[in-house]
Design a protein around this motif. Structure first.
Motif, PDB file in Angstrom:
ATOM      1  N   ASP A  39       0.855  -1.187   0.000  1.00 49.95           N
ATOM      2  CA  ASP A  39       0.000   0.000   0.000  1.00 49.95           C
ATOM      3  C   ASP A  39       0.892   1.239   0.000  1.00 49.95           C
ATOM      4  OD1 ASP A  39      -1.975   1.853   0.192  1.00 49.95           O
ATOM      5  OD2 ASP A  39      -2.561   1.367   2.256  1.00 49.95           O
ATOM      6  N   LEU A  40       1.302   1.649  -1.176  1.00 49.86           N
ATOM      7  CA  LEU A  40       2.222   2.778  -1.286  1.00 49.86           C
ATOM      8  C   LEU A  40       1.579   4.072  -0.809  1.00 49.86           C
ATOM      9  CD1 LEU A  40       4.967   3.869  -2.271  1.00 49.86           C
ATOM     10  CD2 LEU A  40       3.909   4.235  -4.508  1.00 49.86           C
ATOM     11  N   VAL A  41       0.310   4.285  -1.178  1.00 55.01           N
ATOM     12  CA  VAL A  41      -0.368   5.523  -0.791  1.00 55.01           C
ATOM     13  C   VAL A  41      -0.476   5.618   0.724  1.00 55.01           C
ATOM     14  CG1 VAL A  41      -2.508   6.834  -0.980  1.00 55.01           C
ATOM     15  CG2 VAL A  41      -1.623   5.603  -2.966  1.00 55.01           C
ATOM     16  N   GLY A  42      -0.876   4.517   1.348  1.00 56.58           N
ATOM     17  CA  GLY A  42      -0.971   4.526   2.801  1.00 56.58           C
ATOM     18  C   GLY A  42       0.368   4.724   3.464  1.00 56.58           C
ATOM     19  N   TRP A  43       1.436   4.154   2.870  1.00 54.21           N
ATOM     20  CA  TRP A  43       2.774   4.299   3.447  1.00 54.21           C
ATOM     21  C   TRP A  43       3.278   5.738   3.329  1.00 54.21           C
ATOM     22  CZ3 TRP A  43       7.512   5.227   0.819  1.00 54.21           C
ATOM     23  CH2 TRP A  43       8.650   5.108   1.612  1.00 54.21           C
ATOM     24  N   VAL A  44       3.080   6.357   2.178  1.00 55.98           N
ATOM     25  CA  VAL A  44       3.569   7.722   1.981  1.00 55.98           C
ATOM     26  C   VAL A  44       2.813   8.712   2.866  1.00 55.98           C
ATOM     27  CG1 VAL A  44       3.782   9.603   0.313  1.00 55.98           C
ATOM     28  CG2 VAL A  44       4.418   7.270  -0.343  1.00 55.98           C
ATOM     29  N   THR A  45       1.496   8.528   2.970  1.00 50.84           N
ATOM     30  CA  THR A  45       0.672   9.481   3.710  1.00 50.84           C
ATOM     31  C   THR A  45       0.558   9.148   5.194  1.00 50.84           C
ATOM     32  OG1 THR A  45      -1.316   8.217   3.142  1.00 50.84           O
ATOM     33  CG2 THR A  45      -0.682  10.023   1.663  1.00 50.84           C
ATOM     34  N   ALA A  46       1.212   8.098   5.654  1.00 57.47           N
ATOM     35  CA  ALA A  46       1.138   7.740   7.076  1.00 57.47           C
ATOM     36  C   ALA A  46       1.726   8.852   7.933  1.00 57.47           C
ATOM     37  CB  ALA A  46       1.883   6.431   7.328  1.00 57.47           C
ATOM     38  N   ARG A  47       1.160   9.013   9.096  1.00 55.08           N
ATOM     39  CA  ARG A  47       1.618  10.058  10.014  1.00 55.08           C
ATOM     40  C   ARG A  47       2.986   9.677  10.580  1.00 55.08           C
ATOM     41  NH1 ARG A  47       1.012  11.024  15.587  1.00 55.08           N
ATOM     42  NH2 ARG A  47       0.977  13.233  16.142  1.00 55.08           N
ATOM     43  N   ARG A  48       3.917  10.607  10.497  1.00 53.52           N
ATOM     44  CA  ARG A  48       5.268  10.402  11.007  1.00 53.52           C
ATOM     45  C   ARG A  48       5.654  11.559  11.914  1.00 53.52           C
ATOM     46  NH1 ARG A  48       5.317   8.251   5.841  1.00 53.52           N
ATOM     47  NH2 ARG A  48       6.531   6.326   5.561  1.00 53.52           N
ATOM     48  N   HIS A  49       6.431  11.253  12.931  1.00 52.72           N
ATOM     49  CA  HIS A  49       6.986  12.311  13.771  1.00 52.72           C
ATOM     50  C   HIS A  49       8.513  12.285  13.636  1.00 52.72           C
ATOM     51  CE1 HIS A  49       5.948   8.690  16.182  1.00 52.72           C
ATOM     52  NE2 HIS A  49       7.195   8.776  16.592  1.00 52.72           N
ATOM     53  N   ARG A  50       9.106  13.446  13.509  1.00 51.30           N
ATOM     54  CA  ARG A  50      10.534  13.577  13.233  1.00 51.30           C
ATOM     55  C   ARG A  50      11.335  14.020  14.449  1.00 51.30           C
ATOM     56  NH1 ARG A  50      11.237  13.920   7.490  1.00 51.30           N
ATOM     57  NH2 ARG A  50       9.228  13.898   6.411  1.00 51.30           N
ATOM     58  N   GLU A  51      10.705  14.237  15.544  1.00 51.90           N
ATOM     59  CA  GLU A  51      11.386  14.651  16.766  1.00 51.90           C
ATOM     60  C   GLU A  51      10.919  13.770  17.915  1.00 51.90           C
ATOM     61  OE1 GLU A  51      13.772  16.767  17.037  1.00 51.90           O
ATOM     62  OE2 GLU A  51      13.694  17.602  15.009  1.00 51.90           O
ATOM     63  N   PRO A  52      11.804  13.490  18.870  1.00 52.01           N
ATOM     64  CA  PRO A  52      13.235  13.806  18.900  1.00 52.01           C
ATOM     65  C   PRO A  52      14.050  12.858  18.022  1.00 52.01           C
ATOM     66  CG  PRO A  52      12.628  12.620  20.869  1.00 52.01           C
ATOM     67  CD  PRO A  52      11.346  12.825  20.101  1.00 52.01           C
ATOM     68  N   ALA A  53      15.356  13.107  17.955  1.00 48.70           N
ATOM     69  CA  ALA A  53      16.229  12.274  17.142  1.00 48.70           C
ATOM     70  C   ALA A  53      16.253  10.849  17.683  1.00 48.70           C
ATOM     71  CB  ALA A  53      17.642  12.861  17.124  1.00 48.70           C
ATOM     72  N   ALA A  54      16.487   9.890  16.775  1.00 53.97           N
ATOM     73  CA  ALA A  54      16.597   8.461  17.087  1.00 53.97           C
ATOM     74  C   ALA A  54      15.268   7.814  17.426  1.00 53.97           C
ATOM     75  CB  ALA A  54      17.592   8.215  18.217  1.00 53.97           C
ATOM     76  N   VAL A  55      14.141   8.496  17.202  1.00 50.84           N
ATOM     77  CA  VAL A  55      12.818   7.915  17.420  1.00 50.84           C
ATOM     78  C   VAL A  55      12.251   7.496  16.065  1.00 50.84           C
ATOM     79  CG1 VAL A  55      10.457   8.387  18.148  1.00 50.84           C
ATOM     80  CG2 VAL A  55      12.357   9.153  19.541  1.00 50.84           C
ATOM     81  N   PHE A  56      11.780   6.258  15.967  1.00 51.59           N
ATOM     82  CA  PHE A  56      11.237   5.724  14.716  1.00 51.59           C
ATOM     83  C   PHE A  56       9.995   6.498  14.324  1.00 51.59           C
ATOM     84  CE2 PHE A  56       9.087   2.154  12.329  1.00 51.59           C
ATOM     85  CZ  PHE A  56       9.958   2.209  11.253  1.00 51.59           C
ATOM     86  N   GLY A  57      10.019   7.081  13.126  1.00 51.14           N
ATOM     87  CA  GLY A  57       8.954   7.989  12.723  1.00 51.14           C
ATOM     88  C   GLY A  57       7.596   7.342  12.615  1.00 51.14           C
TER      89      GLY A  57
END
Length: 709
Positions: A39-57
């Motif tokens: 599911d490429l669309v679901g993967w690209v649009t999935a919610r990600r967090h970029r902070e703090p460092a070393a945390v899996f988005g």
């Protein structure tokens, strides 16, 4: 023939290769792999967090918890529910009992209130409701604290509410979903490419996306190719033409591979992260990281990561292999070049993960190693070889050893047009009369005697002297002049044709390289090759002209590869868009004078369970101390007061589940070690590790205790 950037390769390249794109130094014979069910669309649009460092988005957000919350989570469920229920029952009874007296009391203060309430006046009814609400809030505050209602809500009510909400949302989506995939979804995924293409160019790509035949590797590879050629109209047109014709298979990795066989799920190529485990919810971990998933990315690997742990602690299976897998996946997207060095039997992934597998001593090996392939300047390559040949205890003679090797390699290259082979170099270093006069004759016939006469005379004067470094280098190099290593290294005159030699200076191609060392059969030769390969990689990564690709190095056992030059080179990686992961069984394997400088040169440090206390001492000093608020609490049973007060305490003990106590609290701010050597050696459980990191931009990740997966 060396497999560097100038070597021709057999035909068979990936579909849609851009014009002018440099061919990598290997043959691409692996057929393209078709992705399915992604599911490429679901993967690209999935919610990600970029902070703090070393945390899996893509993982859960960190959950900040205090000591009180941790204590509440340790209460058994039956006891927590019983206590909450008793307090709720008492609160309800008190509410029913207190409503009439409060009404009478308010009527005594305001005589007209009761009469107005009896007439059902609006203002009186509203005032009465406000009084009842205030009484309910006071009772909820008192008995909610004693009954730990907040802990009940956090443990039971909130998860149930989330589950019900998720079920309702799923049911609503099922009712409103159409019979086919929305036509607008591919436009969101390929918006950047659609903005520079003509209508219909992405028809094949859109259809494959709708059919879930486009993988995350395809998506990132095509977007990376677009970034490269965006400002070159000819190459941009070639890219769009390849996409129109081949769809997601356009501009594939020159090997033809579009994914790794048997890859794990712990990767997010959008953020270039690999998940290694979860941060434990313990007091030693900072609250901003507790409950999050731990991950590495090139920005964190760029300052180099040193991992120390005994055999069986998980360095290979839970660190080296996942990082190697992540870098190989990123190489398939065209963004990374990776070199993985380890014993031949180390579990660093199957051979199908790699484009080039160099296995000296293995008859099935398809590639050899160029001993002079670490630098474009032959003198520098000879210096790297001399550093690799010298044992640790003779490092003080490194300068004279480098000079001795350069005095032979330079004239030999000028005379024969190639570097010397292993056997030729052994004979020349030992001062063999026939080999030496043959070199002089060849130099004279090539017309370069005037240029090399001085260094040849210097080398000849050292023949037979007790302090001649050439004899030592010859003895060490003879370890590689064995029948089992035939065709694995640079060939001498009269030898059989060598295998295609891979040169580590070819770091401007998205290569996946595995160097399998014969650790068990030929341990000393393996130590020389490990030091040579690491030294060549570090020099080539720092001196390459094109640094657009991230150059990743994974060394499963770096005990033989670390010397003073390695320590200095590690500090230059972050400026060269490169990074390294170095594994060690124990720091005792290194010379004592290198241990502290190595800890200072790397930005990441990782301790596995079972390390020795003297190893833990270096981690303890590197991680330093932290200021904490230390509370000394003295508790005693409350026996004060008369009969009425004691009776009230008895009822309270029944409701709270514990007897009333008096507390004397002393709080002071003290400095404590983040992790002591004894904690690392004895307390750290199996399957866990403590790691601290530094990003290339200086962002610090404090020491975290993680549960490895």
């Amino acid at each position: 023939m060396s497999l560097d950037g100038h070597t021709a390769v057999p035909p068979g390249s990936a579909p849609g290769q851009l014009p002018g794109q440099a061919q990598p130094p290997f043959a691409g014979t692996i057929p393209p792999q078709q992705g399915s069910g992604f599911d490429l669309v679901g993967w690209v649009t999935a919610r990600r967090h970029r902070e703090p460092a070393a945390v899996f988005g893509l993982g859960p957000e960190p959950q900040s918890t205090d000591e009180k919350t941790l204590a509440e989570d340790r209460i058994p469920g039956w006891k927590l529910l019983l206590r909450a229920g008793l307090n709720a029952l008492v609160a309800w009874e008190l509410f029913i009992y207190l409503v009439p007296p409060i009404g009478w009391l308010f009527g005594a203060v305001f005589p007209g209130f009761i009469a107005a309430a009896n007439r059902q006046d609006a203002w009186a009814i509203a005032l009465a409701n406000i009084l009842y609400l205030l009484l309910a809030l006071v009772l909820i505050w008192i008995f909610g604290r004693m009954g730990r209602w907040r802990a009940v809500g956090r443990r039971y009510v909130l998860p149930a509410a989330r589950s019900l909400f998720a079920m309702a949302r799923t049911a609503h989506a099922a009712r409103t979903a159409g019979p086919s995939v929305s036509a607008e979804e591919p436009a969101d995924v390929w918006a950047a490419m659609r903005a520079v293409s003509h209508p219909g160019t992405l028809a094949v790509l859109d259809a494959e996306t709708a059919q879930r035949r486009v993988s995350d590797v395809d998506h990132q590879r095509l977007l990376w190719a677009l970034d490269i050629v965006r400002h070159d109209m000819d190459r941009l047109g070639a890219l769009l033409g390849a996409v129109r014709e081949h769809g997601a298979a356009a501009c594939a990795h020159p090997s033809g591979a579009r994914d790794l066989p048997g890859r794990g799920p712990a990767h997010d190529l959008l953020l270039r992260q690999v998940r290694l485990g979860a941060v434990e919810d313990v007091p030693k971990n900072p609250a901003d990281y507790r409950g999050a998933e731990f991950a590495l990315d090139p920005a964190l690997l760029g300052t180099a990561l040193l991992a120390v742990g005994p055999p069986g602690s998980g360095k290979t299976s839970r660190l080296s292999r996942p990082v190697a897998e992540a870098l190989c996946l990123q190489a398939l997207t065209g963004t990374t070049v990776v070199t993985v060095i380890g014993a031949a039997d180390a579990d660093l992934g199957p051979a199908s993960w790699y484009d080039v597998v160099v296995a000296p001593g293995d008859p099935s090996s398809a590639y050899g190693l160029d001993l002079f392939g670490g630098a474009r300047q032959l003198d520098e390559a000879a210096a790297r070889l001399a550093d690799a040949l010298l044992p640790d205890e003779l490092a003080l003679r490194a300068d004279s050893a480098r000079l001795a090797l350069q005095q032979i390699v330079g004239p030999f290259q000028a005379a024969h047009g190639r570097p010397p082979g292993v056997r030729e170099l052994v004979l020349l270093l030992r001062g063999d009369e026939q080999a030496w006069y043959g070199l002089l004759k060849a130099v004279r016939e090539s017309g370069s005697l005037d240029r090399h006469q001085h260094e040849l005379a210097q080398r000849e004067r050292m023949h037979g002297h007790a302090d001649d470094p050439g004899a030592l280098l010859a003895d060490r190099l003879a370890l590689l002049d064995r029948p089992v290593f035939a065709r694995c290294f640079n060939a001498s005159a009269g030898d059989a044709e060598p295998l295609p030699l891979f040169a580590l200076r070819a770091l401007d191609h998205p290569l996946r390289v595995r160097i399998a060392l014969p650790d068990h059969s030929y341990p000393e030769a393996a130590r020389i090759l490990a030091r040579l390969a690491v030294g060549q990689f570090l020099h080539a990564a720092a001196s390459r002209r094109d640094r657009s690709l991230f150059a990743g190095l994974v060394v499963d056992d770096a005990s033989a590869a670390v010397d003073s030059h390695t320590v200095r080179a590690l500090q230059r990686l972050r400026a060269a868009n490169a990074g390294a992961v170095l594994g060690l069984r124990t720091l005792v394997d290194l010379p004592e004078q290198l241990r502290t400088p190595l800890f200072g040169a790397v930005g990441g440090r990782m301790a596995f369970p079972g390390i020795a206390p003297w190893d833990g001492k270096l981690f303890e000093d590197a991680w330093g101390t932290v200021w904490v608020d230390e509370r000394d609490v003295t508790r005693a049973l409350d026996t004060s007061g008369g009969l009425l007060r004691r009776g009230f305490r008895g009822v309270r003990a029944l409701l709270e589940g514990e007897r009333a106590q008096t507390e004397s609290v002393t709080t002071r701010r003290v400095e404590r070690r983040r992790w002591s050597a004894s904690d690392l050696a004895q307390v750290l459980p199996h399957g866990h590790a403590v790691v601290s990191l530094t990003s290339v931009d200086g962002t610090q990740v404090p020491p975290l205790m993680i549960r490895l997966q």
